[in-house]
Scaffold this active site. Structure first.
Site, short mmCIF file in Angstrom:
data_model
loop_
_atom_site.label_atom_id
_atom_site.label_comp_id
_atom_site.label_asym_id
_atom_site.label_seq_id
_atom_site.Cartn_x
_atom_site.Cartn_y
_atom_site.Cartn_z
N GLU A 161 -48.09 13.83 27.59
CA GLU A 161 -48.40 15.05 28.34
C GLU A 161 -48.12 14.92 29.83
O GLU A 161 -48.46 13.91 30.46
CB GLU A 161 -49.87 15.44 28.14
N GLU A 166 -57.33 9.96 22.98
CA GLU A 166 -56.70 9.85 24.29
C GLU A 166 -56.84 8.43 24.83
O GLU A 166 -57.85 7.77 24.61
CB GLU A 166 -57.32 10.84 25.27
N SER A 187 -58.96 21.40 23.37
CA SER A 187 -58.71 22.53 24.26
C SER A 187 -59.46 23.77 23.79
O SER A 187 -59.64 24.73 24.56
CB SER A 187 -57.22 22.83 24.33
N LYS A 211 -56.87 12.38 16.63
CA LYS A 211 -56.13 12.13 17.87
C LYS A 211 -57.09 11.53 18.88
O LYS A 211 -58.22 11.99 19.02
CB LYS A 211 -55.50 13.41 18.43
#
Length: 361
Positions: A244, A177, A107, A175
């Site tokens: 999320e 996704e 982000s 991390k």
């Protein structure tokens, strides 16, 4: 004079300088003996007159958060706190606040670099920011996002990228996704001894294929898919996973079906922990910026910073800054001598000008 007496006098001189030292001047003397000379280093404080002082983090007063301590929090039912950080100052304040985990999230592409979305950021960018955060964070457990393009080609590519994040980015985990389709890749990374934080539900790197930033798991079939993804990444070896933009009831059921923690963001309080983007939660953005529903803004840092800078501008324009307390004194006799030097230089310049022939008309 004995060595002990000499060292004592040096220590007294250092103490007389007063104030806590910000840097140190080092003197080396030699201790003599019948057989050799051995160096003795003595340090005494000096002052630093530059604003470019390193903002070194204070030694943490808590134990370093590890995989073991995260597991203890989970087993005890104590929620895990995580925030993002994208540079040294944001990592420092998060660590000093006592957060359990710090995420160098992709982000930062948008909140730190002004990009349109997370798909623009590259692995080298993430490594640069991860190193900066790692220099600040000494207590929390640090995780770095694997950006788009760093793991999708093959499990081997993913391992190579993950190794770079650990070695060069100085993070403790990565991390990644994706759900069941990424399980083989996650397993390959964990088999290499690298800890992986999963990320299921809304996966921003795939926003275009998801139809944008949309809530996931709102139907029974899509909720079942999220559960399948969660079980798959758990089986692949993830120590925890971000969930999320999922309805709270779905996230709660998924959490209860797992043996590893879930870190929610827009997924309700039933998760094992929570994560927010630090820039968002601190309100460090101008008025009118879109905020997801799940964000709680705890402060208005942007407005406070703007007000402070406006006050600074006003004081500069009015010459009220810098005041006397912001300047350095000079010995009066030295100042008078300097003034005499300036006057003499001006006099010489005037004499030289008088001696020059006038230019022709």
């Amino acid at each position: 004079m004995s060595l002990s007496l000499f060292r004592g006098r040096l220590a007294s001189a250092a103490a007389a300088a007063g104030g806590a030292p910000r840097s140190a001047c080092c003197m080396m003397i030699h201790r003599t003996s019948s057989s050799s000379l051995s160096p003795v280093f003595l340090q005494f404080p000096t002052k630093r007159y530059s604003s470019h002082a390193p903002m070194n983090p204070a030694a943490p007063t808590r134990k370093k958060v590890t995989m073991t301590s995260l597991r203890k929090l989970y087993d005890s039912g104590i929620p895990i706190s995580m925030v993002t950080a994208h540079d040294f100052p944001s990592g420092l304040v998060a660590d000093h606040a006592g957060v359990d985990m710090v995420l160098v999230g992709d982000s930062l592409a948008m909140v730190g670099l002004g990009m349109e979305d997370t798909n623009e950021i590259r692995l080298d960018d993430m490594l640069h920011h991860s190193r900066a955060v790692a220099r600040a964070v000494k207590g929390a457990f640090t995780v770095c996002d694997m950006p788009m393009g760093s793991y999708e080609v093959s499990p081997d590519q993913a391992v190579q990228s993950a190794i770079r994040i650990i070695q060069e980015g100085r993070a403790q985990a990565v991390k990644i996704e994706g759900g069941a389709e990424m399980a083989p890749t996650i397993k390959r990374i964990t088999s290499a001894g690298i800890s992986v934080l999963g990320h299921i539900g809304l996966t921003p790197q795939r926003q275009h294929s998801l139809g944008g930033f949309r809530v996931q798991g709102k139907t029974a079939s899509s909720a079942a898919k999220i559960l399948d993804d969660a079980l798959a990444v758990q089986e692949a070896g993830c120590f925890a996973m971000v969930v999320e933009a999922v309805p709270p009831a779905v996230a709660d059921l998924v959490t209860k079906s797992l043996d590893v923690p879930t870190i929610g963001i827009g997924a309700g309080s039933g998760c094992s922990g929570q994560v927010l983007v630090q820039i968002d939660m601190l309100g460090n953005f101008p008025e009118g910026r879109f905020m997801p529903k799940f964000v709680k803004t705890y402060e208005n840092i942007f407005e406070k910073s703007k007000n402070a800078i406006e006050e600074y501008i006003d004081e500069v324009k009015s010459r009220s800054y810098p005041a006397a307390e912001h300047t350095y004194p000079m010995n009066k006799s030295e100042l008078e001598e300097f003034e005499r030097i300036v006057v003499k230089r001006l006099q010489r310049e005037l004499e030289n000008q008088k001696g020059d022939p006038e230019e022709g008309v």
